[in-house]
Every structure is written in structure tokens, then in C-alpha cells.
Scaffold this motif. Structure first.
Motif, mmCIF file in Angstrom:
data_model
loop_
_atom_site.group_PDB
_atom_site.id
_atom_site.type_symbol
_atom_site.label_atom_id
_atom_site.label_comp_id
_atom_site.label_asym_id
_atom_site.label_seq_id
_atom_site.Cartn_x
_atom_site.Cartn_y
_atom_site.Cartn_z
ATOM 1 N N ASP A 30 69.316 7.002 -96.526
ATOM 2 C CA ASP A 30 69.974 7.825 -95.515
ATOM 3 C C ASP A 30 70.378 9.166 -96.097
ATOM 4 N N MET A 31 70.285 10.191 -95.288
ATOM 5 C CA MET A 31 70.615 11.534 -95.729
ATOM 6 C C MET A 31 72.116 11.747 -95.625
ATOM 7 N N LEU A 32 72.810 11.637 -96.746
ATOM 8 C CA LEU A 32 74.244 11.869 -96.795
ATOM 9 C C LEU A 32 74.558 13.248 -96.224
ATOM 10 N N PRO A 33 75.488 13.413 -95.292
ATOM 11 C CA PRO A 33 76.322 12.351 -94.731
ATOM 12 C C PRO A 33 75.869 11.913 -93.341
ATOM 13 N N LEU A 34 74.589 12.123 -92.989
ATOM 14 C CA LEU A 34 74.137 11.836 -91.642
ATOM 15 C C LEU A 34 73.743 10.379 -91.470
ATOM 16 N N ILE A 35 74.700 9.468 -91.694
ATOM 17 C CA ILE A 35 74.453 8.057 -91.459
ATOM 18 C C ILE A 35 75.602 7.506 -90.630
ATOM 19 N N SER A 36 75.459 6.303 -90.140
ATOM 20 C CA SER A 36 76.432 5.761 -89.204
ATOM 21 C C SER A 36 77.797 5.564 -89.853
ATOM 22 N N ASP A 37 78.845 5.634 -89.048
ATOM 23 C CA ASP A 37 80.202 5.431 -89.550
ATOM 24 C C ASP A 37 80.339 4.075 -90.230
ATOM 25 N N LYS A 38 79.657 3.082 -89.689
ATOM 26 C CA LYS A 38 79.762 1.723 -90.236
ATOM 27 C C LYS A 38 79.293 1.676 -91.685
ATOM 28 N N ASN A 39 78.245 2.426 -92.005
ATOM 29 C CA ASN A 39 77.682 2.409 -93.347
ATOM 30 C C ASN A 39 78.285 3.455 -94.273
ATOM 31 N N ARG A 40 78.905 4.474 -93.721
ATOM 32 C CA ARG A 40 79.402 5.578 -94.530
ATOM 33 C C ARG A 40 80.900 5.492 -94.790
ATOM 34 N N TYR A 41 81.670 5.006 -93.791
ATOM 35 C CA TYR A 41 83.116 5.105 -93.875
ATOM 36 C C TYR A 41 83.810 3.759 -94.045
ATOM 37 N N LEU A 42 84.893 3.782 -94.799
ATOM 38 C CA LEU A 42 85.767 2.625 -94.910
ATOM 39 C C LEU A 42 86.585 2.503 -93.631
ATOM 40 N N THR A 89 82.150 24.448 -103.473
ATOM 41 C CA THR A 89 82.484 23.294 -104.304
ATOM 42 C C THR A 89 81.331 22.296 -104.281
ATOM 43 N N PRO A 90 80.772 21.950 -105.437
ATOM 44 C CA PRO A 90 79.656 20.997 -105.445
ATOM 45 C C PRO A 90 80.121 19.576 -105.140
ATOM 46 N N ASN A 139 74.488 13.499 -105.881
ATOM 47 C CA ASN A 139 75.250 14.727 -106.110
ATOM 48 C C ASN A 139 74.646 15.808 -105.242
ATOM 49 N N GLY A 140 75.305 16.939 -105.145
ATOM 50 C CA GLY A 140 74.780 17.954 -104.263
ATOM 51 C C GLY A 140 75.422 19.314 -104.446
ATOM 52 N N LEU A 141 74.820 20.294 -103.807
ATOM 53 C CA LEU A 141 75.343 21.658 -103.789
ATOM 54 C C LEU A 141 74.873 22.314 -102.510
ATOM 55 N N GLY A 142 75.820 22.832 -101.735
ATOM 56 C CA GLY A 142 75.452 23.418 -100.452
ATOM 57 C C GLY A 142 74.851 22.361 -99.544
ATOM 58 N N ASN A 143 73.651 22.625 -99.029
ATOM 59 C CA ASN A 143 73.020 21.647 -98.134
ATOM 60 C C ASN A 143 71.948 20.828 -98.845
ATOM 61 N N SER A 144 71.984 20.822 -100.174
ATOM 62 C CA SER A 144 71.024 20.022 -100.943
ATOM 63 C C SER A 144 71.687 18.766 -101.480
ATOM 64 N N ILE A 204 68.250 10.617 -117.845
ATOM 65 C CA ILE A 204 67.768 10.268 -116.507
ATOM 66 C C ILE A 204 67.637 11.546 -115.681
ATOM 67 N N PRO A 205 66.426 11.946 -115.282
ATOM 68 C CA PRO A 205 66.257 13.184 -114.514
ATOM 69 C C PRO A 205 66.999 13.126 -113.174
ATOM 70 N N ILE A 206 67.767 14.144 -112.884
ATOM 71 C CA ILE A 206 68.480 14.198 -111.606
ATOM 72 C C ILE A 206 67.474 14.301 -110.460
ATOM 73 N N GLY A 207 67.701 13.493 -109.425
ATOM 74 C CA GLY A 207 66.827 13.526 -108.256
ATOM 75 C C GLY A 207 65.531 12.772 -108.440
ATOM 76 N N ASN A 208 65.489 11.799 -109.378
ATOM 77 C CA ASN A 208 64.241 11.054 -109.595
ATOM 78 C C ASN A 208 63.877 10.168 -108.412
ATOM 79 N N LEU A 209 64.838 9.903 -107.525
ATOM 80 C CA LEU A 209 64.555 9.107 -106.335
ATOM 81 C C LEU A 209 64.121 9.999 -105.184
ATOM 82 N N LYS A 210 64.955 11.033 -104.907
ATOM 83 C CA LYS A 210 64.613 11.938 -103.811
ATOM 84 C C LYS A 210 65.569 13.109 -103.780
#
Length: 215
Positions: A30-42, A89-90, A139-144, A204-210
């Protein structure tokens, strides 16, 4: 004709809002943070938790999957840029999944003095079960956003770990996970507070998954 026009325009919008990214091996993340509340939020019954109570819930959430067995602890190695609170802020290194179980945070609401920033979660201990586990780090920066998969990470009882990055000139940054000791001459939000003792995972290369864009 009017109804047909509205229908064709609305479909891409719906798909975009629910989009996921597919990794090279076919797994969907899932593209953080565009996933359902059930899976993303406590979700808890008490809607008036203090910041300290929210951080405690964040820290202990994995007991839902692993029970109250022996634990280790993990957090991000702090950086000065994590202490700001603006669009520059990253997003720090955080455990996004452990053995396919999501690590959740609380949803922030407008004008709530008890909102917890993402950097505050990352710089707080997350209890994890001991033994070998597969992690996805985000991890991320801006919209990445960068998703990094690390398999067979062996956590030992009562030990504390930090996630950090080695940066060498002319090379892409690489993630490490390390045991540490503390230097109380420095604040807990200062990198000098943490004395790296032993790297249990490195190179471990950053972003080796996607690597994805979030709009």
C-alpha cells in the motif's frame, strides 16, 4: 449523455485514491499513507488519549500478534531534520511491517493538542518480539516513499536497536540496524546520544522493495 460523461470521469479518481504499488516480485504494498484506516491507524475506545498514552499504545501494539513474550526495542537514529515540523521534514526510517503485520499509528485530527508527529513515533521505542523476523522499513521525503525489505533480522531479548543509514560520497545511502549504548551528555533527540556498538544488519540499499510517489 451527461450521466455517461460523469461516470467516465469519476473512475480514475476512485482508482487513484485507492492505489497500491506492485513490487518486482508481484507483492502489493500500500502507498503510505493512502491505505484504509483499519490498516493504517490504531483504534482504541478512549478518544482522549494523551500523547504519552498514544506513544505507549504505539510501542506495545505488536503484542496483538505475538502476545506478551520476551521483547527487544527498535527506533530510528535521530537527525536534526527530524526535529522540525514543516513540509521539509523527512519521514524517518520506521518499521512499516513485521512478518506482514502492519505497524500502526494514531490518526491526527485538526486542533488536537495531543496529536503525535510521525517523527515522534519513529524516535520512540517499538517493542518487537525476539527471534528472526522479516521487516519492511519505510522512509520518505516530500511526496516520495521508499520501501526497504530486510529478511531474517535476529532480535535478542531486552536489547535496544536503532535504524540508521550509512552515506558514502558517490554512493546511494544504505540502511543499517545496530545495537547501541547511550551517552547521557546529549539529549535523546540528538544523534550523539546513541553510541553504535554492533551492526546486526548493514549494507541494505534503501528502496530495494519499491520506490513510489504519493500525491
Amino acid at each position: 449523455m451527461i450521466k455517461k460523461f460523469v461516470f467516465t470521469i469519476s473512475i480514475p479518481i476512485v482508482l487513484f485514491g485507492c492505489s497500491v504499488t506492485t513490487t518486482p516480485n508481484g507483492k502489493q504494498v500500500d502507498m503510505l499513507p493512502l491505505i484504509s484506516d483499519k490498516n493504517r491507524y490504531l483504534i482504541v475506545d478512549d478518544k482522549n488519549l494523551s500523547k504519552a498514552e498514544k506513544l505507549e499504545n504505539y510501542s506495545n501494539q505488536l503484542s496483538e500478534f505475538y502476545g506478551k513474550q520476551n521483547s527487544a526495542y527498535i527506533r530510528v537514529l535521530p537527525r536534526p531534520s527530524y526535529q522540525t515540523n514543516d513540509r521539509f521534514t523527512p519521514i524517518p526510517f520506521m518499521v512499516y511491517e513485521i512478518d506482514s503485520n502492519p505497524v500502526k499509528i494514531f490518526e491526527n485530527t485538526m486542533f488536537n493538542p495531543n496529536n503525535v508527529r510521525i517523527t515522534e513515533y519513529a524516535q520512540h521505542d517499538l517493542r518487537i518480539p525476539i527471534g528472526k523476523h522479516d521487516l519492511i522499513i519505510v522512509n520518505g521525503l516530500g511526496n516520495s516513499r521508499w520501501f526497504t525489505k530486510i529478511d531474517d533480522v535476529n532480535f535478542e531479548k531486552d536489547k535496544k536497536y536503532v535504524i540508521g543509514a550509512d552515506v558514502k560520497k558517490g554512493q546511494n545511502a544504505q540502511i543499517f540496524i545496530a545495537e547501541y549504548e547511550i551517552d547521557n551528555r546529549f539529549k535523546v533527540v540528538e544523534p550523539e546520544h546513541f553510541i553504535i556498538k554492533k551492526k546486526i544488519i548493514e549494507n541494505i540499499p534503501i528502496g530495494n522493495l519499491k520506490s513510489v510517489k504519493v500525491y
